[in-house]
Motif scaffolding. Structure first.
Motif, PDB file in Angstrom:
ATOM      1  N   ASP A 121      -1.366  -7.590  -9.613  1.00 46.88           N
ATOM      2  CA  ASP A 121      -0.739  -6.772 -10.407  1.00 46.88           C
ATOM      3  C   ASP A 121      -1.232  -5.099 -10.096  1.00 46.88           C
ATOM      4  O   ASP A 121      -2.356  -5.552  -9.842  1.00 46.88           O
TER       5      ASP A 121
ATOM      6  N   ASN B  82       3.221   0.481 -13.123  1.00 42.55           N
ATOM      7  CA  ASN B  82       3.019  -0.893 -13.033  1.00 42.55           C
ATOM      8  C   ASN B  82       3.462  -2.106 -12.498  1.00 42.55           C
ATOM      9  O   ASN B  82       4.733  -1.960 -12.783  1.00 42.55           O
TER      10      ASN B  82
ATOM     11  N   HIS C 287       4.054  -5.264  -9.959  1.00 39.93           N
ATOM     12  CA  HIS C 287       3.912  -6.747 -10.277  1.00 39.93           C
ATOM     13  C   HIS C 287       4.446  -6.961  -8.508  1.00 39.93           C
ATOM     14  O   HIS C 287       5.350  -6.521  -7.872  1.00 39.93           O
TER      15      HIS C 287
END
Length: 120
Positions: free
Chosen positions: A66, A59, A61
């Motif tokens: 995102d 994940n 950012h």
């Protein structure tokens, strides 16, 4: 970039950690506005199939977006490679969108001058 690497049902060896970090350096070469990332490496065993499935997910950012990517393979290193390849394509696509040349600033647009005929 703040990077958190964790393992789920897996002992995270220094070799795996170093492999992930070196592979993610390729993404940082393309796009430097990465704020932080969270990598989870896991092993799933299916009772019916009696085989292990290695899964790598990230994940990431970015500034303004995102991105979540996951990939599975029989080999953990192959799963990490697939994850980084997918992530690289997504980051390049995002970079192209925000740096699109369709919206050039007024300063650099070519001006079209129309000359008017003098009125008698």
């Amino acid at each position: 970039m703040n990077l958190k690497i964790s393992g789920h049902h897996l002992e995270l060896t220094p070799a795996l950690r170093e492999f992930v970090i070196t592979k993610l350096d390729r993404v940082l070469r393309h796009f430097d506005q990465v704020m932080d990332g969270n990598v989870v490496l896991s092993v799933d065993t299916h009772s019916r199939e009696k085989e292990k499935r290695n899964k790598a997910e990230i994940n990431l950012h970015l500034k303004g977006k995102d991105i979540f990517i996951e990939s599975c393979d029989a080999d953990m290193y192959a799963a990490i490679d697939l994850m980084v390849d997918k992530l690289d394509r997504q980051v390049i696509r995002h970079k192209d969108k925000i740096q699109g040349h369709a919206h050039e600033s007024v300063k650099y647009r070519e001006e079209v001058h129309q000359t008017e005929a003098p009125s008698p």
